[in-house]
Write an enzyme that holds these catalytic residues in place. Structure first.
Site, mmCIF file in Angstrom:
data_model
loop_
_atom_site.group_PDB
_atom_site.id
_atom_site.type_symbol
_atom_site.label_atom_id
_atom_site.label_comp_id
_atom_site.label_asym_id
_atom_site.label_seq_id
_atom_site.Cartn_x
_atom_site.Cartn_y
_atom_site.Cartn_z
ATOM 1 N N GLY A 33 -3.431 13.768 4.152
ATOM 2 C CA GLY A 33 -3.707 13.623 5.387
ATOM 3 C C GLY A 33 -2.793 14.479 6.272
ATOM 4 O O GLY A 33 -2.364 15.443 6.017
ATOM 5 N N HIS A 39 -5.998 22.427 5.491
ATOM 6 C CA HIS A 39 -6.703 21.857 4.748
ATOM 7 C C HIS A 39 -8.260 22.023 5.068
ATOM 8 O O HIS A 39 -9.092 21.834 4.141
ATOM 9 C CB HIS A 39 -6.625 20.175 5.183
ATOM 10 C CG HIS A 39 -5.184 19.859 4.840
ATOM 11 N ND1 HIS A 39 -4.161 19.597 5.879
ATOM 12 C CD2 HIS A 39 -4.433 19.320 3.702
ATOM 13 C CE1 HIS A 39 -3.008 19.101 5.523
ATOM 14 N NE2 HIS A 39 -3.262 19.109 4.091
ATOM 15 N N GLN A 63 4.890 10.210 -6.005
ATOM 16 C CA GLN A 63 5.393 11.520 -5.846
ATOM 17 C C GLN A 63 6.385 12.085 -4.894
ATOM 18 O O GLN A 63 6.997 13.043 -5.008
ATOM 19 C CB GLN A 63 4.077 12.847 -5.586
ATOM 20 C CG GLN A 63 3.471 12.711 -4.267
ATOM 21 C CD GLN A 63 2.528 13.657 -4.006
ATOM 22 O OE1 GLN A 63 1.373 13.259 -4.669
ATOM 23 N NE2 GLN A 63 2.628 14.642 -3.389
ATOM 24 N N GLY A 149 -4.917 24.250 -2.464
ATOM 25 C CA GLY A 149 -4.238 25.373 -2.017
ATOM 26 C C GLY A 149 -3.152 26.104 -2.680
ATOM 27 O O GLY A 149 -2.383 25.516 -3.503
ATOM 28 N N ASP A 152 0.689 25.095 -2.331
ATOM 29 C CA ASP A 152 1.381 24.276 -3.494
ATOM 30 C C ASP A 152 1.191 24.893 -4.943
ATOM 31 O O ASP A 152 0.345 24.593 -5.526
ATOM 32 C CB ASP A 152 0.978 22.985 -3.390
ATOM 33 C CG ASP A 152 1.232 22.338 -2.100
ATOM 34 O OD1 ASP A 152 2.338 21.986 -1.800
ATOM 35 O OD2 ASP A 152 0.593 22.703 -0.989
#
Ligand code: AMP
Length: 284
Positions: A33, A39, A63, A149, A152
């Site tokens: 979010g 995004h 995480q 993406g 990362d």
């Protein structure tokens, strides 16, 4: 608002079974979010492939380390829904933590070796949390494709490897890093930066691009490249380097001599905010 917001595992399964019955392929865009144009570019990529696009919005407690920003991570569901609708997503799955972790998790996904360097060193348990929640989302949504993406990059490699090793029938689609005009990679955490910190942050990208240029210009010694980039980071007093590494693009192991394509990846602290970025480089 016409986009479907689904909060439970049962409901998302029910809705997606109808989509599957219509013989449509399903694409998943997993997110935490606080959506931004990065995004949106993942959602647009899914849309361009014609899949029914499900966006998951879930700030995954598993995480985050005990001293990390789980509590204060930005949660902006209303705005996120608007963005999803605007870019043409078909469904948003935004469960509460208790819906995903019904009882204490006893089963985890651990990807070895790929987490031994880069962020894995500084965020123990992080990639175990990521791989576990992504495996759960894959089992809940059962997508045909999933969009990640390159921002990362270590996460992307770990998920690719998990899918291969555990036989998930899912195509992993990488999406390039979306950047601001000054090179700063868009991140949900950029909202933590004040004006001065925001002005300092692009030094990470400049350091990465300097390293890339040196490699493209024929420098093979990784230490020489890292030293030059280190100076750029050190010159920006508001940044503190966490790591700056040159690794092979698949196993993510540090290289000392650059003879093939590499990934250059860095993490810095700007005040209390941790930023990461990376670029590819191919030697001449
Ligand atoms: P996050 O919400 O930060 O967990 O990110 C969700 C997905 O969006 C991950 O696959 C990220 O790699 C991707 N993503 C985040 N920022 C960017 C960006 N600036 N460009 C491209 N993808 C991104």
């Amino acid at each position: 608002m016409s986009i479907a917001l689904v909060r439970t595992v049962d409901e998302v399964r029910e809705r997606l079974s109808l989509v599957r019955r219509e013989k449509r392929r399903i694409g998943l865009v997993p997110t935490m979010g606080a959506l931004h144009a990065g995004h949106a570019s993942l959602i647009e990529k899914a849309q361009s492939e014609g899949v029914f696009t499900a966006v998951s919005i879930f700030v995954n407690p598993l995480q985050f380390g005990p001293d990390e920003d789980y509590q204060r991570y930005p949660r902006l569901l209303e705005k996120d829904l608007e963005i999803c609708e605007r870019v043409g997503a078909d469904l948003v799955f935004a469960p509460e933590a208790g819906e995903v972790y019904v009882s204490e998790q006893r089963t985890f996904v651990e990807v070895t070796r790929l987490g031994d360097h880069l962020c894995g060193v500084f965020r123990p348990g992080h990639f175990r949390g990521v791989a576990t929640v992504v495996a759960k989302l894959f089992n809940i949504i059962q997508p045909d494709s999933a969009y990640f993406g390159e921002k990362d990059y270590q996460q992307l490699c770990i998920i690719r490897r998990m899918v291969q090793d555990l036989n998930f029938p899912i195509e992993i689609v990488p999406v390039p890093i979306y950047r601001d005009a000054d090179g700063l990679a868009l991140s949900s955490r950029n909202v933590y930066l004040d004006q001065d910190q925001r002005a300092a942050a692009p030094a990470l990208y400049r350091a990465l691009m300097t390293a890339r240029r040196m490699i493209e210009d024929g420098e093979r010694n990784a230490d020489v490249v890292k030293q030059a980039s280190g100076w750029i980071l050190a010159a920006e007093q508001r940044l503190r380097q966490e790591y700056f590494e040159i690794v092979d693009p698949v196993e993510l192991q540090p290289v000392s001599e650059v003879t093939e394509e590499v990934r250059i990846a860095g993490a810095v602290w700007v005040g209390k905010t941790r930023l990461i970025d990376n670029v590819a480089a191919v030697p001449r």
